[in-house]
Design a protein around this motif. Structure first.
Motif, PDB file in Angstrom:
ATOM      1  N   ARG A 261       0.841  -1.203   0.000  1.00 19.05           N
ATOM      2  CA  ARG A 261       0.000   0.000   0.000  1.00 19.05           C
ATOM      3  C   ARG A 261       0.875   1.251   0.000  1.00 19.05           C
ATOM      4  NH1 ARG A 261      -5.380  -0.718   3.338  1.00 19.05           N
ATOM      5  NH2 ARG A 261      -5.844  -2.900   2.878  1.00 19.05           N
ATOM      6  N   PRO A 262       0.609   2.183  -0.915  1.00 13.15           N
ATOM      7  CA  PRO A 262       1.369   3.430  -0.899  1.00 13.15           C
ATOM      8  C   PRO A 262       0.898   4.330   0.234  1.00 13.15           C
ATOM      9  CG  PRO A 262      -0.306   3.535  -2.604  1.00 13.15           C
ATOM     10  CD  PRO A 262      -0.373   2.146  -2.007  1.00 13.15           C
ATOM     11  N   ARG A 263       1.830   5.037   0.834  1.00 10.13           N
ATOM     12  CA  ARG A 263       1.472   6.004   1.875  1.00 10.13           C
ATOM     13  C   ARG A 263       0.941   7.259   1.202  1.00 10.13           C
ATOM     14  NH1 ARG A 263       5.207   8.417   6.743  1.00 10.13           N
ATOM     15  NH2 ARG A 263       3.575   9.757   7.593  1.00 10.13           N
ATOM     16  N   LEU A 264      -0.202   7.721   1.612  1.00  7.10           N
ATOM     17  CA  LEU A 264      -0.853   8.859   0.970  1.00  7.10           C
ATOM     18  C   LEU A 264      -0.120  10.169   1.224  1.00  7.10           C
ATOM     19  CD1 LEU A 264      -4.577   7.943   1.678  1.00  7.10           C
ATOM     20  CD2 LEU A 264      -3.226   7.503  -0.399  1.00  7.10           C
ATOM     21  N   GLU A 265       0.428  10.337   2.410  1.00 10.72           N
ATOM     22  CA  GLU A 265       1.063  11.599   2.774  1.00 10.72           C
ATOM     23  C   GLU A 265       2.495  11.741   2.269  1.00 10.72           C
ATOM     24  OE1 GLU A 265      -1.900  10.375   5.880  1.00 10.72           O
ATOM     25  OE2 GLU A 265      -0.157   9.428   5.002  1.00 10.72           O
ATOM     26  N   THR A 266       3.142  10.646   1.937  1.00 16.68           N
ATOM     27  CA  THR A 266       4.561  10.699   1.591  1.00 16.68           C
ATOM     28  C   THR A 266       4.822   9.845   0.351  1.00 16.68           C
ATOM     29  OG1 THR A 266       5.061  10.838   3.951  1.00 16.68           O
ATOM     30  CG2 THR A 266       6.908  10.364   2.481  1.00 16.68           C
ATOM     31  N   PRO A 267       5.213  10.478  -0.754  1.00 17.92           N
ATOM     32  CA  PRO A 267       5.562   9.682  -1.931  1.00 17.92           C
ATOM     33  C   PRO A 267       6.737   8.753  -1.617  1.00 17.92           C
ATOM     34  CG  PRO A 267       5.529  12.040  -2.443  1.00 17.92           C
ATOM     35  CD  PRO A 267       5.383  11.906  -0.957  1.00 17.92           C
ATOM     36  N   ASP A 268       6.764   7.652  -2.285  1.00 16.87           N
ATOM     37  CA  ASP A 268       7.869   6.694  -2.170  1.00 16.87           C
ATOM     38  C   ASP A 268       7.938   5.989  -0.817  1.00 16.87           C
ATOM     39  OD1 ASP A 268       8.634   7.285  -4.820  1.00 16.87           O
ATOM     40  OD2 ASP A 268       9.841   8.972  -4.144  1.00 16.87           O
ATOM     41  N   ARG A 269       6.814   5.949  -0.068  1.00 19.36           N
ATOM     42  CA  ARG A 269       6.734   5.115   1.143  1.00 19.36           C
ATOM     43  C   ARG A 269       5.599   4.144   0.957  1.00 19.36           C
ATOM     44  NH1 ARG A 269       8.352   7.703   6.590  1.00 19.36           N
ATOM     45  NH2 ARG A 269       8.355   5.571   7.318  1.00 19.36           N
ATOM     46  N   TYR A 270       5.846   2.911   1.353  1.00 15.70           N
ATOM     47  CA  TYR A 270       4.883   1.835   1.161  1.00 15.70           C
ATOM     48  C   TYR A 270       4.812   0.979   2.416  1.00 15.70           C
ATOM     49  CZ  TYR A 270       5.433   3.016  -3.760  1.00 15.70           C
ATOM     50  OH  TYR A 270       5.471   3.693  -4.948  1.00 15.70           O
ATOM     51  N   LEU A 271       3.654   0.391   2.627  1.00 14.94           N
ATOM     52  CA  LEU A 271       3.466  -0.580   3.692  1.00 14.94           C
ATOM     53  C   LEU A 271       3.322  -1.947   3.047  1.00 14.94           C
ATOM     54  CD1 LEU A 271       2.964  -1.304   6.673  1.00 14.94           C
ATOM     55  CD2 LEU A 271       0.522  -0.900   6.230  1.00 14.94           C
ATOM     56  N   LEU A 272       4.208  -2.866   3.417  1.00 16.56           N
ATOM     57  CA  LEU A 272       4.147  -4.243   2.947  1.00 16.56           C
ATOM     58  C   LEU A 272       3.452  -5.080   4.009  1.00 16.56           C
ATOM     59  CD1 LEU A 272       5.098  -6.616   1.061  1.00 16.56           C
ATOM     60  CD2 LEU A 272       7.124  -6.742   2.531  1.00 16.56           C
ATOM     61  N   LEU A 273       2.430  -5.807   3.599  1.00 16.19           N
ATOM     62  CA  LEU A 273       1.713  -6.733   4.473  1.00 16.19           C
ATOM     63  C   LEU A 273       1.691  -8.097   3.790  1.00 16.19           C
ATOM     64  CD1 LEU A 273      -1.352  -4.442   5.219  1.00 16.19           C
ATOM     65  CD2 LEU A 273       0.571  -4.889   6.752  1.00 16.19           C
ATOM     66  N   VAL A 274       2.222  -9.104   4.466  1.00 16.14           N
ATOM     67  CA  VAL A 274       2.220 -10.461   3.924  1.00 16.14           C
ATOM     68  C   VAL A 274       1.616 -11.382   4.970  1.00 16.14           C
ATOM     69  CG1 VAL A 274       3.576 -12.310   2.872  1.00 16.14           C
ATOM     70  CG2 VAL A 274       4.367  -9.937   2.670  1.00 16.14           C
ATOM     71  N   ARG A 275       0.680 -12.197   4.547  1.00 17.54           N
ATOM     72  CA  ARG A 275       0.046 -13.156   5.445  1.00 17.54           C
ATOM     73  C   ARG A 275       0.625 -14.550   5.192  1.00 17.54           C
ATOM     74  NH1 ARG A 275      -3.212  -9.715   3.423  1.00 17.54           N
ATOM     75  NH2 ARG A 275      -4.063 -11.059   1.814  1.00 17.54           N
ATOM     76  N   TRP A 276       1.003 -15.199   6.304  1.00 19.17           N
ATOM     77  CA  TRP A 276       1.596 -16.542   6.267  1.00 19.17           C
ATOM     78  C   TRP A 276       0.812 -17.455   7.194  1.00 19.17           C
ATOM     79  CZ3 TRP A 276       5.379 -17.218   2.799  1.00 19.17           C
ATOM     80  CH2 TRP A 276       6.142 -16.128   2.403  1.00 19.17           C
ATOM     81  N   GLU A 277       0.834 -18.744   6.889  1.00 18.17           N
ATOM     82  CA  GLU A 277       0.242 -19.718   7.817  1.00 18.17           C
ATOM     83  C   GLU A 277       1.060 -19.801   9.093  1.00 18.17           C
ATOM     84  OE1 GLU A 277      -0.508 -23.552   6.077  1.00 18.17           O
ATOM     85  OE2 GLU A 277      -1.631 -22.670   4.421  1.00 18.17           O
ATOM     86  N   ARG A 278       2.402 -19.882   8.935  1.00 24.55           N
ATOM     87  CA  ARG A 278       3.300 -20.019  10.084  1.00 24.55           C
ATOM     88  C   ARG A 278       4.504 -19.104   9.882  1.00 24.55           C
ATOM     89  NH1 ARG A 278       6.073 -24.792  10.383  1.00 24.55           N
ATOM     90  NH2 ARG A 278       6.289 -24.629   8.138  1.00 24.55           N
ATOM     91  N   LEU A 279       5.137 -18.698  10.956  1.00 23.62           N
ATOM     92  CA  LEU A 279       6.331 -17.863  10.886  1.00 23.62           C
ATOM     93  C   LEU A 279       7.411 -18.527  10.032  1.00 23.62           C
ATOM     94  CD1 LEU A 279       7.979 -15.384  11.821  1.00 23.62           C
ATOM     95  CD2 LEU A 279       8.598 -16.722  13.852  1.00 23.62           C
TER      96      LEU A 279
END
Length: 104
Positions: free
Chosen positions: A41-59
């Protein structure tokens, strides 16, 4: 389910190239057993910043399965040169409080 998070700070002006590289890299991580999904997801307030979210079954699906695979070397080659500074990757467990999203 485990939620992996990272705040990605991409070098100035490199956002579009990063997004293309992430789209190319996505199948590499998706091929890992235990992978449940990914969002960038891109950060709305700051260009070139993103949030990475990854879902896993186990660590271990992330720390051993993906990071121990040949696909991870290609992931690194595609993406790691974009980051400044290099992101901190964290893993979170199940929610202790959760509000369901209303349907309809």
């Amino acid at each position: 389910m485990i939620l992996e998070t990272a705040l990605l700070t991409v070098k100035p002006g490199q956002g579009p190239a990063f997004e293309r590289a992430m789209a190319e890299a996505q199948p590499l991580i998706a091929a890992t057993p235990g992978f449940l999904g990914l969002e960038v997801r891109p950060r709305l307030e700051t260009p070139d910043r993103y949030l990475l979210l990854v879902r896993w079954e186990r660590l271990e699906d992330h720390t051993e399965g993906f990071r121990g695979s040949d696909r991870y070397a290609r992931w690194k080659a595609l993406l790691h040169h974009f980051y400044d500074p290099f992101p901190v990757v964290e893993h979170y467990g199940e929610p202790v409080v959760s509000t369901p999203v209303p349907c309809g």
